[in-house]
Structures are given as C-alpha cells and as structure tokens.
Design an enzyme around this catalytic site. Sequence first.
Site, PDB file in Angstrom:
ATOM      1  N   GLU A  12       0.798  -1.221   0.000  1.00 49.96           N
ATOM      2  CA  GLU A  12       0.000   0.000   0.000  1.00 49.96           C
ATOM      3  C   GLU A  12       0.836   1.279   0.000  1.00 49.96           C
ATOM      4  OE1 GLU A  12      -2.993   0.018   3.011  1.00 49.96           O
ATOM      5  OE2 GLU A  12      -3.824  -1.904   2.426  1.00 49.96           O
TER       6      GLU A  12
ATOM      7  N   GLU B 241      -5.277  -8.742   1.452  1.00 48.65           N
ATOM      8  CA  GLU B 241      -5.854  -8.368   2.753  1.00 48.65           C
ATOM      9  C   GLU B 241      -7.341  -8.129   2.592  1.00 48.65           C
ATOM     10  OE1 GLU B 241      -4.131  -4.961   4.804  1.00 48.65           O
ATOM     11  OE2 GLU B 241      -2.132  -5.679   4.275  1.00 48.65           O
TER      12      GLU B 241
END
Length: 450
Positions: free
Chosen positions: A166, A356
């Site tokens: 990320e 995730e």
Amino acid sequence: MQAFQTSFSKHPFELGCATSSFQIEGAADSDGKVPSIWDSFCQQPGRIKDASDGRTACEHVLRYREDVALMAELGFRHYRFSISWPRVMDAQNRPNAAGLDFYKRLLDELAQHDITPNATLFHWDLPDHLPGGWLNRDTAYRFADYAQLIAKELGDRLPRVATLNEPWCSAYLGYDRAVFAPGGRNRSDALVAAHHLMLAHGLAIKAWRAVNPSTSLGIVLNPELCDAASASPEDEAAARMAEIERNDCFFSPLVGRDWPAPLLQQIKGAEAIRQPGDLGICAQPLDFIGLNYYTRSIATAPKTAEDAERGYTFVPPIGQAYPLTDIGWEIYPEGLSRVVERLKSQWSLPPIWITENGVADNTGLSEGSCDDRMRCDYLRSHLAQVQQLRQQGHDIRGYYVWSLLDNFEWAHGYTQRFGIVHVDYATQRRVPKASALLLQSLMRTASATN
Ligand code: GCO
C-alpha cells in the site's frame, strides 16, 4: 455460505492469513534492530490514539513458534508477513545477522508446519536514519540494496515476494494527511514520496531478479472504489480525482505510463523529481498483483481549501444503507467485485491475490471465547464475492484474511481489533475467535472436496 470451492481454475487457491512486522513483532531494539519511522512517530505526543507504540505489540519475535503452531492448528497453509527493514540492516546500511536470523528461524518453523510464506519487503516501517525518508530519491536505491540482501539471504526460501504494501498509505497518509509516519502535511511531498516509492519498487524488482530470477514478484496495492455522492458533474469529477490519486498514481507507473495531468499538476518541480528513464524502471514485468480491500469511499466536490488542492472530499455513506464496522468503515462486499472489475477495465493486470481483507470487530472475550459475529458475516460475504469473481473467470489465486492476530492498528493503537485470534495484551494469551473457527472449517471442507 457454501463450502469454499477451490476448483474454478487450474491454479490451486490459497486461503491464508496476514500480518505485518511493526504491528506484531515487538522486540523494538533487540538484536541490533534500529528504529523505524513508526518507532519515532509513536513517541510524538498526540500521534497515536491510545498513546501506545509497537515496542511490545504481540511479542511475535518471542512467540513466533506458538503463532506458527496456532496457524497450523487452524488449518492455514499460507501466511503473508512482512520483513522489517530496520531489523535486518543497521544504521550504516550493513546486514544485521541477528535480525536476519529471526526470519530464518521463522521460515524454518513455517516449513516444518507445511505453511508457505508470502513475504512483503516493506509494510511502512522505514529505517528512521535514512535522511529525508521517501522524499529523498536515494531511499529508493537503499531499498533496492535491502531487497537484494533479502534475495541473497532468504530468496531461495521465499516463493512469492511483494516489494511494497500500500504505497498510497506511505505517501499520502505519511506526507500529506499527517496521520501516518513521518507525519508530513504537504500535498506535493506526498507525490514526491509516491514517485520515489514506485521507483524503489522497480529498482527492487530488478535487484531481486539479478540474484534470484525464479521468485514470483509483485506489489500490494489498496485501490479505492470511489463512488460519487450524487450524479452531479462536480461530484463525479471529484470521485474520478480521488481514484486518480489512489489508483492511477500507482497503476500508471507499473505500466510505464505518466500520471494523468491533474495529478502531475499537484507536484512541484516535477521535472527534477521524475527523471527521464524513471518510468521504464517502475514498469518491471510483474508475476502478480496483491489487492487489499476493506471498504469503498464516497466523494463529493471539495469542501475545504485543503481538499480543493486534492480535488475531492470523502463523506460518510449516505442513508446508512450498509452497516459500519467498529472503526466506522462501511461494510460493502460488492465493492470487492466492483473494484476488481473496474481495475481490469482500466489496466491489464497479472494474476491477482486478495492480500488483505478483514474488519475491525472489537468484540471481547466472554467466558473464554469470542463470538465475533460481525467478522464472521463480513468474511463470509467477502469470500462469496471472491468465489463469484472466480466463477466468472477472473484469475484470482488467493485470499488472505487481515489479520491473524489483534495487533497495533497504526494511529488507532490497540483500540481496534482486526484479528481472527484475540490477543490479551497484558498476558499475551491468544484465543481463536469464532471467525478463526469458521475459516478453519472452510479450509477443512475445501481440502476435503479438492
Ligand atoms: C493495510 C494494512 C494493515 C492495516 C489494515 C487495517 O495494509 O492497510 O496493511 O496494516 O492494519 O489495513 O487498517
């Protein structure tokens, strides 16, 4: 939901669990570990909701054997974790043998339990001593050195490796919104950091492949599904601007494409920072892409001067049509399918792993067990979306629940629990929640029907 079918494609489907180094490891200065930007950030008053830090966290460095045994007992055969750069390299950027040894022991333990590692090189814990952090181009080159060290030391035992987790969070939360380390508040800086992160990604892939060309390499992104709050052209434009920042900013360099003009306009001194040849470095061929999905966002035309610079404002979901989690995020399972479809219509993507997905459900222990119903429902509904996407022929090869353990939730400290295993931070006792048992039974049926 029905048993989770794994047979929609020729590739075996991975159902795994995920963690990250800073959030669980603790042992903040054992064995020569040097401070990360998160260690320093946590020391600054007011940064972390409960004024906590990662010094102890889940004591995973001490308790990794117990944690791996627990994963195995729950039936996991795949584990995504991150390596802490400041644990494995010292303040002179030299290898730290004691820190590397921890990951060697962890990999031994995983192998003994027949659990395949899925490693991430950078989940936000940047060494604090690197001058300027991600604002300094040199950090990208230091990251490539670090990647090469891991390739040499651990590469033959890591079948799948992601460079960054990320990068949007590192860049924008860290340098524009001041909610993540290092706590900057400057729009242009966030874009500088984003560029250096993607350069670091490309350099690291090259450095790794020079040592170990057979590893499956990729990156983990958190693309945002941004819906407009209304059908007005202003809100529609704002939603597109939000997606440009969150998605195009990272997907464009991966394919060697320049940022869209509205984004380029936000970076000061673009020419000096985005040097000729950089995009070619960023665009290394990838074996996979990891997508993290939690919720969607709703955008309106900017409401404040600061947001005017960004081009959008996010607003809470209107009408409360969907329930919210304990951290206040909307539960919107369809978003998982929509974001995958939207990205695939824009970019040509390699095979996808959902790296995730999970929920803050702070249900505590009651008489020794934890009935985290919201999490069970959330996982079921999101797994159903994955199943549907695969049925439709999308090449999705894995799903990792965030997270194995309750852990340090960044600026929220320990106030939000994302684990399928409850952690009592006073005693470090681990208790699998109902959601862990749900996944255990899904994995059992999946392996029985395979
Ligand atoms: C992430 C994060 C995790 C967070 C989780 C919940 O990659 O976003 O990897 O570190 O804990 O997303 O906010």
